[in-house]
Design a protein around this motif. Structure first.
Motif, mmCIF file in Angstrom:
data_model
loop_
_atom_site.group_PDB
_atom_site.id
_atom_site.type_symbol
_atom_site.label_atom_id
_atom_site.label_comp_id
_atom_site.label_asym_id
_atom_site.label_seq_id
_atom_site.Cartn_x
_atom_site.Cartn_y
_atom_site.Cartn_z
ATOM 1 N N LEU A 145 0.851 -1.182 0.000
ATOM 2 C CA LEU A 145 0.000 0.000 0.000
ATOM 3 C C LEU A 145 0.891 1.237 0.000
ATOM 4 C CD1 LEU A 145 -2.682 -0.968 2.676
ATOM 5 C CD2 LEU A 145 -2.883 -1.093 0.202
ATOM 6 N N THR A 146 0.470 2.250 -0.731
ATOM 7 C CA THR A 146 1.193 3.510 -0.779
ATOM 8 C C THR A 146 0.460 4.528 0.072
ATOM 9 O OG1 THR A 146 1.869 3.007 -3.032
ATOM 10 C CG2 THR A 146 2.120 5.279 -2.312
ATOM 11 N N ASP A 147 1.192 5.216 0.929
ATOM 12 C CA ASP A 147 0.619 6.235 1.791
ATOM 13 C C ASP A 147 0.708 7.583 1.088
ATOM 14 O OD1 ASP A 147 -0.296 7.829 3.805
ATOM 15 O OD2 ASP A 147 1.260 7.303 5.254
ATOM 16 N N PRO A 148 -0.426 8.157 0.679
ATOM 17 C CA PRO A 148 -0.360 9.435 -0.038
ATOM 18 C C PRO A 148 0.037 10.599 0.864
ATOM 19 C CG PRO A 148 -2.632 8.799 0.316
ATOM 20 C CD PRO A 148 -1.780 7.659 0.793
ATOM 21 N N ARG A 149 -0.049 10.419 2.181
ATOM 22 C CA ARG A 149 0.297 11.484 3.121
ATOM 23 C C ARG A 149 1.770 11.460 3.518
ATOM 24 N NH1 ARG A 149 -3.257 9.916 7.855
ATOM 25 N NH2 ARG A 149 -2.445 7.959 7.136
ATOM 26 N N ALA A 150 2.537 10.553 2.965
ATOM 27 C CA ALA A 150 3.946 10.417 3.348
ATOM 28 C C ALA A 150 4.727 11.673 2.964
ATOM 29 C CB ALA A 150 4.561 9.201 2.685
ATOM 30 N N VAL A 151 5.598 12.071 3.858
ATOM 31 C CA VAL A 151 6.463 13.223 3.621
ATOM 32 C C VAL A 151 7.531 12.816 2.610
ATOM 33 C CG1 VAL A 151 8.071 14.812 4.754
ATOM 34 C CG2 VAL A 151 6.044 13.986 5.976
ATOM 35 N N PRO A 152 7.833 13.665 1.621
ATOM 36 C CA PRO A 152 8.891 13.317 0.659
ATOM 37 C C PRO A 152 10.199 13.000 1.379
ATOM 38 C CG PRO A 152 7.693 15.246 -0.087
ATOM 39 C CD PRO A 152 7.201 14.937 1.306
ATOM 40 N N GLN A 167 10.613 10.194 3.048
ATOM 41 C CA GLN A 167 10.302 9.098 3.964
ATOM 42 C C GLN A 167 9.621 7.984 3.189
ATOM 43 O OE1 GLN A 167 7.887 10.556 7.143
ATOM 44 N NE2 GLN A 167 9.605 11.439 8.243
ATOM 45 N N ALA A 168 9.702 6.782 3.725
ATOM 46 C CA ALA A 168 9.090 5.637 3.055
ATOM 47 C C ALA A 168 7.573 5.753 3.121
ATOM 48 C CB ALA A 168 9.548 4.346 3.699
ATOM 49 N N GLY A 169 6.940 5.759 1.987
ATOM 50 C CA GLY A 169 5.485 5.835 1.932
ATOM 51 C C GLY A 169 4.879 4.511 1.528
ATOM 52 N N LEU A 170 5.695 3.462 1.464
ATOM 53 C CA LEU A 170 5.212 2.142 1.080
ATOM 54 C C LEU A 170 5.086 1.256 2.309
ATOM 55 C CD1 LEU A 170 7.367 1.467 -2.098
ATOM 56 C CD2 LEU A 170 5.006 2.258 -1.988
ATOM 57 N N HIS A 171 3.994 0.532 2.374
ATOM 58 C CA HIS A 171 3.764 -0.402 3.477
ATOM 59 C C HIS A 171 3.527 -1.785 2.867
ATOM 60 C CE1 HIS A 171 3.348 2.875 6.359
ATOM 61 N NE2 HIS A 171 2.694 3.516 5.399
ATOM 62 N N ARG A 172 4.454 -2.709 3.152
ATOM 63 C CA ARG A 172 4.362 -4.053 2.587
ATOM 64 C C ARG A 172 3.703 -4.985 3.596
ATOM 65 N NH1 ARG A 172 7.864 -8.832 1.860
ATOM 66 N NH2 ARG A 172 9.314 -7.891 3.316
ATOM 67 N N PHE A 173 2.689 -5.707 3.147
ATOM 68 C CA PHE A 173 1.983 -6.672 3.964
ATOM 69 C C PHE A 173 2.193 -8.058 3.378
ATOM 70 C CE2 PHE A 173 -0.035 -2.678 4.725
ATOM 71 C CZ PHE A 173 -0.438 -2.715 6.039
#
Length: 144
Positions: free
Chosen positions: A9-16, A18-24
């Motif tokens: 999942l990609t976090d659209p609120r992630a600060v440039p 920083q990692a905005g990807l969450h692997r499940f």
């Protein structure tokens, strides 16, 4: 559902920066859920030990009628986060973001060296826990 092994999942609120990807990934036979398949977020898996996270919600019932109650007149949904350490043999141990919990979850051979490493930076947050598991993997590679 049976064919899905992992997703990101990609976090659209992630600060440039920083990692905005969450692997499940899919895991089975967690300590409190024998036989059940669950998707957990993989926080760290670069080595023999992996740190996994299960996020959820818990219902906190209203408590306001007894003399020593919490004075909470309404039901409330609160975050419930569980962390698991997967050892090289595939077993899962529930851990908390504390130094004591992490040290108790590893073999006695590595406990003293990890405890010495974590005296400099004690584990208090999720980020600290990820860094501590990274150090644990380095120590496990050296002790082989």
């Amino acid at each position: 559902m049976r064919n899905i092994q992992e997703f990101t999942l990609t976090d659209p609120r992630a600060v440039p920066g920083q990692a905005g990807l969450h692997r499940f990934a899919r895991f089975r036979n967690l300590p409190d859920q024998a036989g059940r398949v669950d998707f957990l977020e993989v926080l760290h898996d670069a080595g023999p030990y992996a740190l996994l996270k299960r996020s959820g919600k818990s219902l906190l019932k209203a408590s306001y009628q007894q003399a020593y109650s919490a004075d909470r007149p309404y039901d409330e949904l609160v975050d419930a986060t569980d962390y698991y350490l997967r050892s090289p043999d595939g077993t899962f141990t529930a851990v908390k973001p504390t130094t004591k919990s992490l040290v108790a979850a590893i073999p006695p051979v590595l406990q003293e060296s990890l405890r010495a490493e974590l005296k400099k930076t004690p584990v208090r947050t999720e980020t600290d826990l990820v860094n501590a598991v990274s150090q644990l993997n380095k120590l496990a590679a050296v002790s082989k």
